[in-house]
Motif scaffolding. Structure first.
Motif, PDB file in Angstrom:
ATOM      1  N   PRO A   1       0.801  -1.224   0.000  1.00  0.00           N
ATOM      2  CA  PRO A   1       0.000   0.000   0.000  1.00  0.00           C
ATOM      3  C   PRO A   1       0.831   1.271   0.000  1.00  0.00           C
ATOM      4  O   PRO A   1       0.466   2.254  -0.667  1.00  0.00           O
TER       5      PRO A   1
ATOM      6  N   CYS B   1      -5.796   1.942  -0.285  1.00  0.00           N
ATOM      7  CA  CYS B   1      -4.422   1.701   0.149  1.00  0.00           C
ATOM      8  C   CYS B   1      -4.128   2.360   1.489  1.00  0.00           C
ATOM      9  O   CYS B   1      -3.406   1.793   2.324  1.00  0.00           O
TER      10      CYS B   1
ATOM     11  N   THR C   1      -6.452   5.259  -3.766  1.00  0.00           N
ATOM     12  CA  THR C   1      -5.650   5.792  -2.664  1.00  0.00           C
ATOM     13  C   THR C   1      -6.336   5.565  -1.323  1.00  0.00           C
ATOM     14  O   THR C   1      -5.675   5.242  -0.320  1.00  0.00           O
TER      15      THR C   1
ATOM     16  N   MET D   1      -6.200  -3.128  -7.353  1.00  0.00           N
ATOM     17  CA  MET D   1      -5.041  -2.252  -7.264  1.00  0.00           C
ATOM     18  C   MET D   1      -4.525  -1.766  -8.610  1.00  0.00           C
ATOM     19  O   MET D   1      -3.592  -0.951  -8.634  1.00  0.00           O
TER      20      MET D   1
END
Length: 435
Positions: A154, A277, A274, A251
């Motif tokens: 991440p 993550c 974002t 992802m």
């Protein structure tokens, strides 16, 4: 040696490796399909671009064999230094590449070659980073220590996505495609220099030192792995497939899926990624710590069940509004997949003896990664044929998760019985969390 330096060495390299690897994945749909694979049909350009993305995954088993051999034969440290150089150097050169309009067919050829170097490097990095943490871990907190290098995913992706988002917001579309996209790739060289300095100051892990002192090193780790642990390698491949397909979607392909097929802007898609993550950064160490008390298997099983149950709801709701896209990215990526991933490195490493641990862990994981890495090619074709159908995409994910669910039922609770027990006495047995 201070545990804080060990954990930093395992984390910083992992961050950079994943920053570089997923930076390519993010740029595939936004940049490379236009600048390196131009075609009158955008879908064909995208399909070809994602084929090169998948090539990086396909190269990862090669890296697992090369660096697994080095890690089990020469040492974890030497392998981890070389993986950094390979990944960082190739990413820096991608930032310097001329486009198809400038040098024609040589542009995509060079891009693919550099992508293959990225894949080979990452194929050796992940297993080594996990072992650097777990083989130094005090007895009783191996799950926590093993979760730290997993934070590289991440953190690396957030860094890569943020850098592209920042450059995108500061430039026009024309400027971004002309030169803006290159900046994050060029920055890799600075990060690699920092990571090399940190890793150069660490020693070999206690487990490898014990193997070396006893003279019990595998002559050819790859052959030794498949002679004595081939069933475990297959087990790891199957355990990774289920969450692996969802991981690649959540992802990387989610950017294309949400912009091209759901109609969201590039900024909304990047923001959703974002958010997921950022959530993972909190989830991973917390769940890693919990796994030392309730077991890796329990958490892994619960995560797979939730992923199976929410597959179709995810694809149904993300198209409704940006709010649902944000929520499900946080839930599916940041909580459920993060819970699985936080235990994965420790769980898989605990299945192999120290003699072939680097090779066995890396080969099993990276073969699965090579398979799921071509998911974007399949999903591009599926989306062209069926649109963003929740039943088609959700059903695909459920099929992969089912394989892993079946295999986890036959996996031991490695918190209680693991291959690390032979060397546990050689490391600190204090269960304190001080690092």
């Amino acid at each position: 040696m201070k545990k804080s330096r060990i954990l930093m060495a395992s984390l910083v390299g992992s961050v950079i490796e994943w920053y570089d690897f997923y930076l390519y994945g993010t740029a595939t749909g936004l940049v490379f399909s236009y600048l390196f694979f131009p075609n009158h049909d955008p879908a064909i350009s995208l399909l070809i671009a994602f084929a090169t993305f998948g090539a990086g995954y396909a190269a990862r088993p090669i890296g697992s064999i090369i660096f697994g051999h080095m890690g089990d034969k020469i040492g974890r440290k030497a392998a981890l230094m070389l993986t950094l150089i390979g990944m960082g150097g190739s990413s820096f050169l991608i930032g310097l590449l001329p486009t198809y309009a400038q040098i024609g067919l040589f542009a995509p050829i060079l891009l693919v070659l550099l992508r293959l170097i990225q894949g080979i490097s990452l194929g050796g990095e992940w297993g080594g980073a996990v072992l650097l943490a777990t083989e130094y871990a005090p007895k009783g907190v191996r799950g926590l220590y093993g979760s730290i290098p997993q934070l590289g995913v991440p953190l690396g992706l957030v860094a890569g996505s943020f850098s592209l988002t920042l450059i995108s917001s500061l430039t026009t579309d024309e400027q971004f495609l002309a030169w803006g996209w290159r900046i994050p790739f060029l920055l890799s060289i600075v990060l690699v220099a920092l990571a090399l300095w940190i890793r150069n100051g660490i020693d070999e892990t206690p487990a490898f030192q014990q193997q070396k002192e006893s003279g019990d090193l595998a002559k050819v780790p790859f052959f030794e792995t498949f002679r004595s642990n081939w069933k475990t390698v297959l087990q790891v491949i199957g355990l990774k497939l289920g969450d692996g397909f969802f991981n690649v979607f959540l992802m990387s392909f989610v950017l294309v899926f949400s912009t091209m097929y759901l109609g969201y802007s590039r900024d909304i898609a990047l923001t959703a990624l974002t958010i997921g993550c950022a959530t993972m950064i909190i989830t991973i160490p917390v769940v890693g710590y919990l796994s030392d008390f309730i077991g890796r298997k329990t958490i892994y099983t619960a995560g797979l069940i939730l992923m199976f149950l929410l597959a179709i709801p995810y694809f149904t709701m993300v198209g409704e509004s940006p709010a649902w896209l944000y929520f499900f990215q946080a839930a599916m990526l940041g909580v459920i997949w993060a819970a699985i991933f936080s235990t994965q490195g420790t769980l898989f490493s605990e299945l192999f003896p120290a003699k072939v641990r680097y090779t066995g862990l890396s080969v099993g994981y990276q073969i699965a990664a090579a398979i799921v890495g071509f998911g974007p090619m399949l999903w591009t074709s599926m989306a062209e044929a069926y649109g963003p159908s929740p039943w088609v995409f959700g059903g695909f994910m459920m099929a992969g998760v089912t394989i892993s669910l079946i295999l986890i039922l036959f996996t031991n609770d490695t918190r209680k019985v693991s291959s690390y027990q032979d060397s546990d006495e050689s490391v600190e047995t204090d269960k304190s969390l001080s690092i």
